[in-house]
Design a protein around this motif. Structure first.
Motif, PDB file in Angstrom:
ATOM      1  N   ASN A   1       0.824  -1.082   0.069  1.00  0.00           N
ATOM      2  CA  ASN A   1      -0.005   0.036  -0.270  1.00  0.00           C
ATOM      3  C   ASN A   1       0.738   1.210   0.034  1.00  0.00           C
ATOM      4  OD1 ASN A   1      -2.342  -1.511   0.038  1.00  0.00           O
ATOM      5  ND2 ASN A   1      -2.854  -0.972   1.985  1.00  0.00           N
ATOM      6  N   ASP A   2       2.070   1.174   0.454  1.00  0.00           N
ATOM      7  CA  ASP A   2       2.906   2.363   0.552  1.00  0.00           C
ATOM      8  C   ASP A   2       3.204   2.865  -0.822  1.00  0.00           C
ATOM      9  OD1 ASP A   2       3.053   2.309   3.226  1.00  0.00           O
ATOM     10  OD2 ASP A   2       4.724   1.002   3.459  1.00  0.00           O
ATOM     11  N   PHE A   3       3.382   1.776  -1.729  1.00  0.00           N
ATOM     12  CA  PHE A   3       3.663   1.947  -3.091  1.00  0.00           C
ATOM     13  C   PHE A   3       2.454   2.470  -3.967  1.00  0.00           C
ATOM     14  CE2 PHE A   3       7.338  -0.076  -1.754  1.00  0.00           C
ATOM     15  CZ  PHE A   3       8.190   0.620  -2.114  1.00  0.00           C
ATOM     16  N   ARG A   4       1.121   2.471  -3.575  1.00  0.00           N
ATOM     17  CA  ARG A   4      -0.122   2.699  -4.106  1.00  0.00           C
ATOM     18  C   ARG A   4      -0.259   4.302  -4.335  1.00  0.00           C
ATOM     19  NH1 ARG A   4      -4.830  -0.790  -2.037  1.00  0.00           N
ATOM     20  NH2 ARG A   4      -5.962   0.071  -3.596  1.00  0.00           N
ATOM     21  N   ASP A   5      -0.853   4.513  -5.299  1.00  0.00           N
ATOM     22  CA  ASP A   5      -1.101   5.990  -5.612  1.00  0.00           C
ATOM     23  C   ASP A   5      -1.938   6.677  -4.378  1.00  0.00           C
ATOM     24  OD1 ASP A   5      -1.380   8.486  -6.532  1.00  0.00           O
ATOM     25  OD2 ASP A   5      -2.218   7.996  -8.604  1.00  0.00           O
ATOM     26  N   SER A   6      -1.442   7.694  -3.742  1.00  0.00           N
ATOM     27  CA  SER A   6      -2.490   8.040  -2.739  1.00  0.00           C
ATOM     28  C   SER A   6      -3.591   9.076  -3.196  1.00  0.00           C
ATOM     29  CB  SER A   6      -1.333   8.692  -1.733  1.00  0.00           C
ATOM     30  OG  SER A   6      -0.750  10.037  -2.355  1.00  0.00           O
ATOM     31  N   ARG A   7      -3.220   9.697  -4.479  1.00  0.00           N
ATOM     32  CA  ARG A   7      -4.442  10.413  -4.722  1.00  0.00           C
ATOM     33  C   ARG A   7      -5.670   9.610  -5.189  1.00  0.00           C
ATOM     34  NH1 ARG A   7      -2.005  12.379 -10.290  1.00  0.00           N
ATOM     35  NH2 ARG A   7      -1.767  10.229 -10.207  1.00  0.00           N
ATOM     36  N   LEU A   8      -6.870  10.330  -4.665  1.00  0.00           N
ATOM     37  CA  LEU A   8      -8.252   9.596  -4.665  1.00  0.00           C
ATOM     38  C   LEU A   8      -8.597   9.019  -6.085  1.00  0.00           C
ATOM     39  CD1 LEU A   8     -10.490   8.523  -3.207  1.00  0.00           C
ATOM     40  CD2 LEU A   8     -11.533  10.860  -3.463  1.00  0.00           C
ATOM     41  N   PHE A   9      -8.006  10.007  -7.267  1.00  0.00           N
ATOM     42  CA  PHE A   9      -8.320   9.613  -8.495  1.00  0.00           C
ATOM     43  C   PHE A   9      -7.353  10.149  -9.276  1.00  0.00           C
ATOM     44  CE2 PHE A   9     -10.615  13.485  -7.923  1.00  0.00           C
ATOM     45  CZ  PHE A   9     -10.572  14.130  -9.502  1.00  0.00           C
ATOM     46  N   GLU A  10      -7.210   9.844 -10.555  1.00  0.00           N
ATOM     47  CA  GLU A  10      -6.328  10.648 -11.526  1.00  0.00           C
ATOM     48  C   GLU A  10      -7.286  11.366 -12.430  1.00  0.00           C
ATOM     49  OE1 GLU A  10      -3.554   8.350 -14.800  1.00  0.00           O
ATOM     50  OE2 GLU A  10      -3.208   7.911 -12.734  1.00  0.00           O
ATOM     51  N   LEU A  11      -6.793  12.779 -12.567  1.00  0.00           N
ATOM     52  CA  LEU A  11      -7.450  13.838 -13.686  1.00  0.00           C
ATOM     53  C   LEU A  11      -6.958  13.499 -14.861  1.00  0.00           C
ATOM     54  CD1 LEU A  11      -9.631  15.632 -13.675  1.00  0.00           C
ATOM     55  CD2 LEU A  11      -8.090  17.515 -13.227  1.00  0.00           C
ATOM     56  N   THR A  12      -7.381  12.658 -15.936  1.00  0.00           N
ATOM     57  CA  THR A  12      -7.031  12.577 -17.015  1.00  0.00           C
ATOM     58  C   THR A  12      -7.186  13.263 -18.400  1.00  0.00           C
ATOM     59  OG1 THR A  12      -8.789  10.795 -17.460  1.00  0.00           O
ATOM     60  CG2 THR A  12      -6.647   9.822 -16.673  1.00  0.00           C
ATOM     61  N   ALA A  13      -8.237  14.096 -18.019  1.00  0.00           N
ATOM     62  CA  ALA A  13      -8.936  15.000 -18.991  1.00  0.00           C
ATOM     63  C   ALA A  13      -9.435  16.383 -18.591  1.00  0.00           C
ATOM     64  CB  ALA A  13      -9.815  14.352 -20.005  1.00  0.00           C
ATOM     65  N   PRO A  14      -9.692  17.479 -19.170  1.00  0.00           N
ATOM     66  CA  PRO A  14      -9.961  18.671 -18.704  1.00  0.00           C
ATOM     67  C   PRO A  14     -11.561  18.484 -18.373  1.00  0.00           C
ATOM     68  CG  PRO A  14      -8.840  19.050 -20.860  1.00  0.00           C
ATOM     69  CD  PRO A  14      -8.805  17.773 -20.559  1.00  0.00           C
ATOM     70  N   VAL A  15     -11.976  19.122 -17.317  1.00  0.00           N
ATOM     71  CA  VAL A  15     -13.537  18.911 -16.951  1.00  0.00           C
ATOM     72  C   VAL A  15     -14.384  19.979 -17.619  1.00  0.00           C
ATOM     73  CG1 VAL A  15     -14.853  18.917 -14.901  1.00  0.00           C
ATOM     74  CG2 VAL A  15     -12.731  17.679 -14.434  1.00  0.00           C
ATOM     75  N   ALA A  16     -15.433  19.184 -18.224  1.00  0.00           N
ATOM     76  CA  ALA A  16     -16.526  20.142 -18.922  1.00  0.00           C
ATOM     77  C   ALA A  16     -17.710  20.092 -17.797  1.00  0.00           C
ATOM     78  CB  ALA A  16     -16.559  19.792 -20.451  1.00  0.00           C
ATOM     79  N   GLU A  17     -17.903  19.282 -17.262  1.00  0.00           N
ATOM     80  CA  GLU A  17     -19.266  19.168 -16.538  1.00  0.00           C
ATOM     81  C   GLU A  17     -19.158  18.474 -15.227  1.00  0.00           C
ATOM     82  OE1 GLU A  17     -23.228  18.308 -18.474  1.00  0.00           O
ATOM     83  OE2 GLU A  17     -22.979  16.663 -17.432  1.00  0.00           O
ATOM     84  N   ILE A  18     -19.683  18.823 -14.409  1.00  0.00           N
ATOM     85  CA  ILE A  18     -19.661  18.286 -12.830  1.00  0.00           C
ATOM     86  C   ILE A  18     -21.006  18.182 -12.593  1.00  0.00           C
ATOM     87  CG2 ILE A  18     -18.960  18.632 -10.259  1.00  0.00           C
ATOM     88  CD1 ILE A  18     -16.960  20.739 -11.535  1.00  0.00           C
ATOM     89  N   GLU A  19     -21.321  16.858 -11.949  1.00  0.00           N
ATOM     90  CA  GLU A  19     -22.670  16.641 -11.331  1.00  0.00           C
ATOM     91  C   GLU A  19     -22.541  16.099 -10.081  1.00  0.00           C
ATOM     92  OE1 GLU A  19     -26.641  13.513 -12.300  1.00  0.00           O
ATOM     93  OE2 GLU A  19     -25.130  13.603 -13.677  1.00  0.00           O
ATOM     94  N   VAL A  20     -23.433  16.633  -9.070  1.00  0.00           N
ATOM     95  CA  VAL A  20     -23.334  16.501  -8.025  1.00  0.00           C
ATOM     96  C   VAL A  20     -24.701  15.709  -7.178  1.00  0.00           C
ATOM     97  CG1 VAL A  20     -23.083  17.205  -5.305  1.00  0.00           C
ATOM     98  CG2 VAL A  20     -21.702  18.227  -7.234  1.00  0.00           C
ATOM     99  N   ARG A  21     -24.902  14.681  -6.841  1.00  0.00           N
ATOM    100  CA  ARG A  21     -25.986  14.085  -6.147  1.00  0.00           C
ATOM    101  C   ARG A  21     -25.866  13.802  -4.791  1.00  0.00           C
ATOM    102  NH1 ARG A  21     -25.673   9.130 -10.707  1.00  0.00           N
ATOM    103  NH2 ARG A  21     -25.948  10.179 -12.469  1.00  0.00           N
ATOM    104  N   GLY A  22     -27.101  14.131  -3.999  1.00  0.00           N
ATOM    105  CA  GLY A  22     -27.200  13.775  -2.725  1.00  0.00           C
ATOM    106  C   GLY A  22     -28.240  14.677  -2.080  1.00  0.00           C
ATOM    107  N   GLN A  23     -28.022  15.332  -0.853  1.00  0.00           N
ATOM    108  CA  GLN A  23     -29.164  16.105  -0.549  1.00  0.00           C
ATOM    109  C   GLN A  23     -29.355  17.172  -1.329  1.00  0.00           C
ATOM    110  OE1 GLN A  23     -28.014  17.371   3.701  1.00  0.00           O
ATOM    111  NE2 GLN A  23     -30.089  18.232   3.978  1.00  0.00           N
ATOM    112  N   ASN A  24     -28.655  17.955  -1.970  1.00  0.00           N
ATOM    113  CA  ASN A  24     -28.691  18.844  -2.944  1.00  0.00           C
ATOM    114  C   ASN A  24     -28.130  18.372  -4.322  1.00  0.00           C
ATOM    115  OD1 ASN A  24     -29.402  21.201  -1.061  1.00  0.00           O
ATOM    116  ND2 ASN A  24     -27.679  20.703  -0.189  1.00  0.00           N
TER     117      ASN A  24
END
Length: 597
Positions: A313-336
């Protein structure tokens, strides 16, 4: 003197000048300096070098595949630079040669010059050609040395400066690097660094050059850690050569089994391998090590190999995810539930809302998401019951990033946030089977409602369009009339004002923008200092429009002190953080002094 005689002398002078020119440029004899000791020696063509120091072991090296290897007294990679430096010095060596008459004056020159028992002998080979050189005694002053070349009559004397390149032991010509290749020369790494013998295999993608873990589980790898570890390995060097005995007890050095085995390769080829043992009892900063393919046990700084130690686990990527492209849209689902969609190059809108989104706030949100770090690798093999146990069967919030607006198939990542425990929130990334955890603090930094992305610009008017300013505070009212550029006045009997500071303050108000939104339609604003006696400023414009802002109490933010304020936008009461610099001007020039009735 007649003209005929003058002409003769003129011709003679011209001829003399021509002779001098030709002599100086073409006929002057070249003063020859001392001839090279080894006139045909070309370092690049040399294939082997043998040095026989008096009373010490032979030191021999051979050129192999463009590099140099020691062959005696031990087989080991050699320092090419050290050998090339000696050859270069010998090529440039141009000593003075004793004449026949001078040699006759020395009846026992072999003994007198030290050739009977030379300090060292050299044998240099370049294909079919070879040279043998004897190093004699130093001259009486000690700044020169006698030399003898086999097959060449006589003796020579040369400056002794080149002797600094002469090895006294094989260790001076040994290669001190642990690894010669750079980080770009490897595309796979295998290491074992714990008692359980779990192998960790890392491979670099040939297309995007990103590192991934293959064993003991397929996962993203920590590219920063691997790059840094390779850089430190490239600079690691031998501090001491311990033994070359092929029968040495490797277990005594912690090398059988090794505490760390590191294999580095490219394609199907093994490029380098290092085996690392324990530390010498008298120096815990050093470790014993052994290069694959050589019998030599050596020591090196433990710090240079420290990054290769750790669990998978010490050699695993500690970033939650890898941003591989520019973001054009963000959708949020939840209480709002809401969607942020890019318009044009850098404009954003909140889908379904009549107000625009603040582009800087959206970009900060993307940057915050991309910088999220995994606080804990919670679960590697995930089953359906696990999803329920960690609150991920029905996540409390989902965030979906898309590279193309309105395209549900253009998903960069989908983050699902589940249950929270004391200091962590469980999370899962789309396309991965793992369950991670992020800190509660990081999770709470993420906006959860669309109003948090509202354009920070509150209003925009021109200073010249302001007809008057109405100030209400502590049950009092102060009216400031605008009488032209830089001209402001009060009603009779009220306080004296300074026009230029009022003008400066209003100019900063004309494009008022919030530091950040606190919330829409807040109830119980009294708790934030809003009330009938709190400060209220209204800008009445010449077209009849009125822009009003109310001020509450000060709040402490990470970046410093700010003040709560409230405005009405689109029939909505919105609270926000007021710019601190502008509030300083408000406090000084747009409040009602205590002595005003």
């Amino acid at each position: 003197m007649n003209s005929k005689t003058t002409g003769v002398w003129f011709v003679i002078a011209a001829a003399l000048l021509a002779f001098i020119f030709v002599f100086e440029h073409y006929l002057r004899p070249v003063m020859a300096g001392p001839a090279p000791l080894l006139p045909n020696l070309r370092p690049a063509a040399v294939t082997s070098v043998q040095v026989f120091p008096s009373g010490a072991q032979e030191i021999s090296a051979s050129r192999t595949n463009g590099g140099w290897d020691l062959t005696r007294p031990v087989s080991y990679p050699a320092q090419a630079a050290a050998i090339e430096a000696l050859l270069d010095a010998l090529q440039k060596l141009a000593p003075a040669k004793f004449s026949a008459a001078e040699l006759r004056e020395h009846t026992n020159s072999e003994t007198e010059f030290g050739f009977e028992n030379p300090q060292a002998r050299f044998v240099i080979a370049a294909g079919d050609q070879s040279w043998q050189l004897n190093l004699g005694k130093m001259t009486a002053p000690g700044d020169q040395v006698y030399l003898q070349v086999t097959g060449v009559d006589g003796a020579f004397v040369a400056d002794a400066g080149w002797l600094k390149f002469l090895p006294r032991s094989a260790d001076e010509w040994r290669d001190t690097a642990l690894v010669h290749a750079g980080q770009s020369d490897f595309d796979w790494i295998v290491l074992t660094n714990n008692a359980k013998g779990i192998a960790i295999e890392l491979r670099r993608d040939p297309t995007n050059h990103l590192w991934h873990m293959i064993r003991p589980l397929p996962a993203r790898a920590d590219a920063d850690r691997i790059t840094g570890a390779l850089q430190r390995l490239a600079s690691a060097s031998v501090t001491r050569f311990i033994t070359d005995d092929p029968k040495a007890d490797l277990a005594a050095f912690g090398l059988q089994p090794a505490d760390l085995d590191l294999w580095l390769g490219s394609g199907t080829n093994l490029v380098a391998a290092i085996h690392v043992g324990n530390s010498p009892t008298n120096d815990p900063t050093q470790v014993y090590a052994k290069r694959e393919g050589w019998n030599t046990v050596l020591t090196t700084a433990g710090e240079s190999l420290a990054p290769w130690r750790g669990a998978p686990n010490d050699f695993r990527d500690s970033r939650l995810f890898e941003l591989t492209a520019p973001v054009a849209e963000i959708e949020v689902r939840g209480q709002n539930n809401f969607i942020l969609r890019q318009q044009g190059t850098n404009d954003w809108k909140i889908v379904g809302e009549k107000y625009a989104a603040d582009a800087d706030t959206v970009q900060l949100f993307i940057k915050t998401l991309a910088s999220l770090r995994i606080a804990e690798f919670v679960k590697t093999v995930v089953t359906a019951p696990d999803l329920s146990a960690y609150g991920l069967a029905a996540p409390q919030r989902e965030i979906i990033l898309r590279s193309k607006a309105g395209d549900t198939n253009a998903v960069i990542t989908q983050l699902s946030f589940g249950a929270a425990q004391t200091n962590e929130v469980f999370v899962r990334c789309g396309g991965e089977d793992f369950i991670y955890a992020v800190t509660t603090r990081d999770f709470n930094r993420l906006p959860e409602a669309d109003w948090e992305f509202r354009d920070l610009r509150i209003w925009d008017f021109k200073t010249a369009d302001v007809a008057q300013i109405m100030i209400h505070q502590d049950g009092k009212t102060l009216q400031i009339a605008h009488n032209g550029t830089g001209k402001w006045s009060l009603a009779a009997g009220q306080a004296i004002i300074e026009d230029k500071y009022i003008e400066q303050t209003v100019q900063m108000f004309h494009d008022l923008a919030a530091v950040g939104w606190v919330g829409p339609n807040l109830t119980g604003l009294e708790q934030y200092g809003f009330g009938t006696n709190s400060l209220q400023i209204t800008f009445e414009l010449k077209n009849g429009e009125k822009d009003t802002v109310d001020f509450g109490v000060g709040v402490v933010l990470p970046q410093g002190q700010s003040t709560m304020a409230a405005v009405t936008l689109d029939v909505e009461r919105c609270a926000f953080l007021f710019p601190p610099a502008l509030y300083q001007l408000v406090s000084s020039y747009l409040t009602i002094p205590a002595n005003v009735p």
